[in-house]
Write an enzyme that holds these catalytic residues in place. Structure first.
Site, PDB file in Angstrom:
ATOM      1  N   ARG A 143     -17.905   0.628 -43.098  1.00  0.00           N
ATOM      2  CA  ARG A 143     -18.713   2.072 -42.651  1.00  0.00           C
ATOM      3  C   ARG A 143     -18.761   2.894 -43.751  1.00  0.00           C
ATOM      4  O   ARG A 143     -17.523   3.295 -44.362  1.00  0.00           O
ATOM      5  CB  ARG A 143     -18.070   2.431 -41.227  1.00  0.00           C
ATOM      6  CG  ARG A 143     -18.787   3.891 -40.971  1.00  0.00           C
ATOM      7  CD  ARG A 143     -19.997   3.688 -40.497  1.00  0.00           C
ATOM      8  NE  ARG A 143     -20.480   4.762 -40.021  1.00  0.00           N
ATOM      9  CZ  ARG A 143     -21.880   4.961 -39.482  1.00  0.00           C
ATOM     10  NH1 ARG A 143     -22.786   4.019 -39.590  1.00  0.00           N
ATOM     11  NH2 ARG A 143     -22.303   6.116 -39.160  1.00  0.00           N
ATOM     12  N   GLY A 158     -15.858   6.195 -34.575  1.00  0.00           N
ATOM     13  CA  GLY A 158     -16.705   7.284 -34.124  1.00  0.00           C
ATOM     14  C   GLY A 158     -17.715   7.038 -32.828  1.00  0.00           C
ATOM     15  O   GLY A 158     -16.893   6.402 -32.168  1.00  0.00           O
ATOM     16  N   GLY A 159     -18.913   7.362 -32.970  1.00  0.00           N
ATOM     17  CA  GLY A 159     -19.854   6.913 -31.749  1.00  0.00           C
ATOM     18  C   GLY A 159     -19.731   5.397 -31.369  1.00  0.00           C
ATOM     19  O   GLY A 159     -19.826   5.248 -30.187  1.00  0.00           O
ATOM     20  N   PRO A 190       0.784  -1.321   0.014  1.00  0.00           N
ATOM     21  CA  PRO A 190      -0.032   0.014  -0.130  1.00  0.00           C
ATOM     22  C   PRO A 190       0.904   1.347   0.165  1.00  0.00           C
ATOM     23  O   PRO A 190       0.640   2.255  -0.780  1.00  0.00           O
ATOM     24  CB  PRO A 190      -0.743  -0.169   1.415  1.00  0.00           C
ATOM     25  CG  PRO A 190      -0.841  -1.558   1.606  1.00  0.00           C
ATOM     26  CD  PRO A 190       0.391  -2.063   0.922  1.00  0.00           C
ATOM     27  N   GLN A 208     -11.631   6.320 -31.991  1.00  0.00           N
ATOM     28  CA  GLN A 208     -11.939   7.513 -33.047  1.00  0.00           C
ATOM     29  C   GLN A 208     -12.378   7.020 -34.112  1.00  0.00           C
ATOM     30  O   GLN A 208     -13.408   7.775 -34.796  1.00  0.00           O
ATOM     31  CB  GLN A 208     -10.546   8.470 -33.138  1.00  0.00           C
ATOM     32  CG  GLN A 208     -10.890   9.767 -33.553  1.00  0.00           C
ATOM     33  CD  GLN A 208     -11.697  10.663 -32.935  1.00  0.00           C
ATOM     34  OE1 GLN A 208     -11.719  10.337 -31.515  1.00  0.00           O
ATOM     35  NE2 GLN A 208     -12.264  11.670 -33.327  1.00  0.00           N
ATOM     36  N   GLU A 211       4.500  -2.972 -13.327  1.00  0.00           N
ATOM     37  CA  GLU A 211       5.878  -3.386 -13.623  1.00  0.00           C
ATOM     38  C   GLU A 211       6.566  -2.086 -13.687  1.00  0.00           C
ATOM     39  O   GLU A 211       7.732  -1.869 -14.445  1.00  0.00           O
ATOM     40  CB  GLU A 211       6.263  -4.419 -14.658  1.00  0.00           C
ATOM     41  CG  GLU A 211       5.437  -5.643 -14.245  1.00  0.00           C
ATOM     42  CD  GLU A 211       6.078  -6.761 -14.873  1.00  0.00           C
ATOM     43  OE1 GLU A 211       7.426  -6.861 -15.439  1.00  0.00           O
ATOM     44  OE2 GLU A 211       5.451  -7.925 -15.148  1.00  0.00           O
TER      45      GLU A 211
HETATM   46  C1  LIG Z   1      -3.958  -3.932 -12.218  1.00  0.00           C
HETATM   47  C2  LIG Z   1      -2.580  -4.001 -11.533  1.00  0.00           C
HETATM   48  C3  LIG Z   1      -1.891  -5.069 -11.341  1.00  0.00           C
HETATM   49  C4  LIG Z   1      -0.703  -5.042 -10.638  1.00  0.00           C
HETATM   50  N1  LIG Z   1      -0.102  -6.563 -10.307  1.00  0.00           N
HETATM   51  C5  LIG Z   1       1.053  -6.335  -9.548  1.00  0.00           C
HETATM   52  C6  LIG Z   1       1.566  -7.896  -9.016  1.00  0.00           C
HETATM   53  O1  LIG Z   1       1.328  -8.515  -9.631  1.00  0.00           O
HETATM   54  N2  LIG Z   1       2.702  -7.608  -8.168  1.00  0.00           N
HETATM   55  C7  LIG Z   1       3.198  -6.447  -7.752  1.00  0.00           C
HETATM   56  O2  LIG Z   1       4.152  -6.434  -7.044  1.00  0.00           O
HETATM   57  N3  LIG Z   1       2.500  -5.201  -8.064  1.00  0.00           N
HETATM   58  C8  LIG Z   1       1.622  -5.147  -9.065  1.00  0.00           C
HETATM   59  N4  LIG Z   1       0.824  -3.744  -9.362  1.00  0.00           N
HETATM   60  C9  LIG Z   1       1.463  -2.536  -8.726  1.00  0.00           C
HETATM   61  C10 LIG Z   1       2.030  -1.977  -9.853  1.00  0.00           C
HETATM   62  O3  LIG Z   1       3.496  -2.113 -10.254  1.00  0.00           O
HETATM   63  C11 LIG Z   1       2.064  -0.281  -9.054  1.00  0.00           C
HETATM   64  O4  LIG Z   1       0.827   0.173  -9.033  1.00  0.00           O
HETATM   65  C12 LIG Z   1       2.959   0.511  -9.794  1.00  0.00           C
HETATM   66  O5  LIG Z   1       4.371   0.190  -9.552  1.00  0.00           O
HETATM   67  C13 LIG Z   1       2.877   1.956  -9.282  1.00  0.00           C
HETATM   68  O6  LIG Z   1       2.931   2.041  -7.826  1.00  0.00           O
HETATM   69  P1  LIG Z   1       1.926   3.001  -7.181  1.00  0.00           P
HETATM   70  O7  LIG Z   1       0.438   2.508  -7.509  1.00  0.00           O
HETATM   71  O8  LIG Z   1       2.019   2.824  -5.714  1.00  0.00           O
HETATM   72  O9  LIG Z   1       1.825   4.382  -7.628  1.00  0.00           O
HETATM   73  P2  LIG Z   1       3.201   5.472  -6.908  1.00  0.00           P
HETATM   74  O10 LIG Z   1       4.251   4.895  -6.800  1.00  0.00           O
HETATM   75  O11 LIG Z   1       2.177   6.083  -5.648  1.00  0.00           O
HETATM   76  O12 LIG Z   1       2.968   6.598  -8.060  1.00  0.00           O
HETATM   77  C14 LIG Z   1       1.871   7.599  -8.151  1.00  0.00           C
HETATM   78  C15 LIG Z   1       2.544   8.529  -9.531  1.00  0.00           C
HETATM   79  O13 LIG Z   1       3.368   8.983  -9.072  1.00  0.00           O
HETATM   80  C16 LIG Z   1       4.862   8.997 -10.039  1.00  0.00           C
HETATM   81  N5  LIG Z   1       5.962   8.848  -9.328  1.00  0.00           N
HETATM   82  C17 LIG Z   1       6.071   8.284  -8.162  1.00  0.00           C
HETATM   83  N6  LIG Z   1       7.692   8.205  -8.003  1.00  0.00           N
HETATM   84  C18 LIG Z   1       8.109   9.115  -8.994  1.00  0.00           C
HETATM   85  C19 LIG Z   1       9.383   9.555  -9.322  1.00  0.00           C
HETATM   86  N7  LIG Z   1      10.394   9.295  -8.731  1.00  0.00           N
HETATM   87  N8  LIG Z   1       9.518  10.479 -10.437  1.00  0.00           N
HETATM   88  C20 LIG Z   1       8.268  10.840 -11.488  1.00  0.00           C
HETATM   89  N9  LIG Z   1       7.065  10.254 -11.073  1.00  0.00           N
HETATM   90  C21 LIG Z   1       7.054   9.498  -9.912  1.00  0.00           C
HETATM   91  C22 LIG Z   1       4.001   7.666 -10.743  1.00  0.00           C
HETATM   92  O14 LIG Z   1       4.813   7.585 -12.002  1.00  0.00           O
HETATM   93  C23 LIG Z   1       2.831   7.669 -10.857  1.00  0.00           C
HETATM   94  O15 LIG Z   1       2.254   8.470 -11.774  1.00  0.00           O
HETATM   95  C24 LIG Z   1      -0.433  -3.981 -10.056  1.00  0.00           C
HETATM   96  C25 LIG Z   1      -0.816  -2.773 -10.287  1.00  0.00           C
HETATM   97  C26 LIG Z   1      -2.142  -2.505 -11.100  1.00  0.00           C
HETATM   98  C27 LIG Z   1      -2.976  -1.433 -10.952  1.00  0.00           C
END
Ligand SMILES: Cc1cc2nc3c(=O)[nH]c(=O)nc-3n(C[C@H](O)[C@H](O)[C@H](O)COP(=O)(O)OP(=O)(O)OC[C@H]3O[C@@H](n4cnc5c(N)ncnc54)[C@H](O)[C@@H]3O)c2cc1C
Length: 391
Positions: A275, A352-353, A135, A349, A376
């Site tokens: 279309r 269209g609709g 989290p 796009q 990732e």
């Molecule tokens: C559907 C889904 C499946 C997933 N599956 C897996 C899984 O199987 N195993 C696993 O371990 N994880 C998994 N993830 C996690 C995923 O890899 C993370 O959500 C991702 O790495 C981003 O972390 P965060 O969501 O905490 O975003 P944050 O780290 O909070 O980032 C929020 C924003 O801040 C930007 N940001 C953060 N730090 C910087 C920086 N230094 N410079 C510039 N911008 C920055 C980010 O690019 C983003 O736009 C999954 C996520 C989703 C949504």
């Protein structure tokens, strides 16, 4: 599908790769595509896809032959994921995450761990998930809080992993946890945790924008006691293994992006011929033709970069030097996912609709493409990785 380092001097798929693509495309169109809309609409696991992939040995093609797998090279794995994603992105997470979850064991695990966990994966009896994110530790994954404390011949794990793909369905989980809080990334170790280990439980499925058929849940580790020999590699090497894994598997996310984009382009190409507006097919208008040309150009550029990255992944897997895999893995993932987002948006796009409704598959493809820019490592993080590893 055995290969040698020299086979990967060229980025071009071999005849064998082309045959594999034809076979996966036929299977995906017959057994996976018919359920893609329903899987998305009902946000349910694509069991039909899993069954079809397992029946045809395509669910975890990357597992080496010595552990009962098909030993497919990195490019073959890309092609499988690409073709499944072309019809159903959610289903493509089955082969992709099986590789992501098990690669730490393949790269750094003991012989004992490999034998024990890769054979059931190869047979289709078990799937593998990858638990890095938490989290409060996403982009800054080394800031994780999950702990593993040594107690005699065991480790006891406590913590919460978030966003775990295929959580609840997979039998096996590669879990990264802190064994020495003083050392930050060098104090993180990797373990195999089993779904049946006492103390493992799962959160409610996330309600997502796309890849709705792929379950994403939290994994709770509550005093999970596991034998010490379930550690992958030496204590303190877990974060390095997790990052090495991503070097290879970001290429599979690029593959997913390619597949989604190809599906959207193929659909749009057909639609513009059918279309009619102003008395002729909309595909006769130069404005529409130029959009299709740009989409195809971006897709092919992304494909070439992805295959070049896959060639590097394979050379590293075969014992070559590390080369510039870290740069190429990040570049392929970043470029292909950005391309997929643009191509799917343009495909909507072109309809269209109609493109904006669920009666057509393009809005699903556009929603599905979005995740490839996020997981990732977000594409901002990929740019950080590239900047630190400029070729
Ligand atoms: C559907 C889904 C499946 C997933 N599956 C897996 C899984 O199987 N195993 C696993 O371990 N994880 C998994 N993830 C996690 C995923 O890899 C993370 O959500 C991702 O790495 C981003 O972390 P965060 O969501 O905490 O975003 P944050 O780290 O909070 O980032 C929020 C924003 O801040 C930007 N940001 C953060 N730090 C910087 C920086 N230094 N410079 C510039 N911008 C920055 C980010 O690019 C983003 O736009 C999954 C996520 C989703 C949504």
């Amino acid at each position: 599908m055995a290969s040698s380092v020299n086979d990967f001097d060229l980025y071009r798929p071999s005849e064998e790769h082309d045959m594999l693509r034809d076979a996966v495309r036929s299977l995906a169109e017959a057994k996976i595509a018919p359920y893609a809309a329903e899987v998305d609409e009902e946000a349910r696991f694509p069991q039909e896809a899993l069954d079809a992939l397992v029946a045809n040995d395509l669910h975890a093609v990357h597992v080496p032959e010595s552990y009962g797998g098909s030993g497919a090279d990195a490019l073959a794995t890309v092609i499988v994921i690409e073709e499944v994603a072309r019809v159903c992105a959610s289903s493509s997470l089955i082969p992709a995450v099986n590789k992501l979850g098990s690669l730490p064991v393949i790269l750094s695990g003991s012989e004992e761990l490999k034998k024990r966990y890769l054979a059931p994966l190869a047979k289709g009896d078990a799937m593998f998930s990858y638990c890095l994110s938490e989290p409060d530790a996403g982009s800054d994954a080394a800031g994780m809080k999950t702990k593993a404390v040594r107690d005699g011949d065991s480790y006891v794990l406590n913590g919460v992993k978030r966003w775990i793909t295929n959580a609840g369905i997979s039998e096996y989980y590669t879990v990264m946890a802190v064994t020495d809080p003083e050392k930050r990334s060098k104090g993180i170790s990797a373990f195999v945790v089993e779904k049946s280990d006492p103390g493992v439980s799962f959160g409610a499925p996330e309600k997502k924008l796309g890849i709705k058929g792929s379950p994403t849940r939290e994994v709770y580790l509550d005093n999970v006691r596991i034998p010490a020999d379930r550690m992958i590699g030496a204590e303190g090497t877990g974060f390095a293994t997790a990052m090495k894994t991503l070097d290879h598997t970001r290429i599979t996310i690029a593959a997913q992006a390619l597949g989604i984009a190809q599906g959207a382009l193929d659909y749009a190409k057909g639609y513009v011929q059918e279309r009619k507006q102003f008395g002729k097919p909309i595909g006769d208008f130069q404005g529409v033709q130029f959009m299709l040309a740009d989409m195809a150009m971006k897709l092919e550029a992304a494909r070439q970069l992805t295959y070049a990255a896959a060639a590097r992944s394979e050379r590293v897997a075969l014992g070559g030097g590390k080369e510039d895999l870290t740069f190429f893995g990040a570049a392929a993932k970043c470029y292909a996912s950005d391309a997929a987002m643009e191509i799917t948006t343009d495909a909507v796009q072109l309809l269209g609709g109609y493109g904006y409704t669920r009666d057509y598959p393009l809005e699903r493809m556009m929603r599905d493409a979005k995740i490839t820019q996020i997981y990732e490592g977000t594409n901002q993080v990929q740019r950080i990785v590239m900047a630190r590893n400029l070729p």
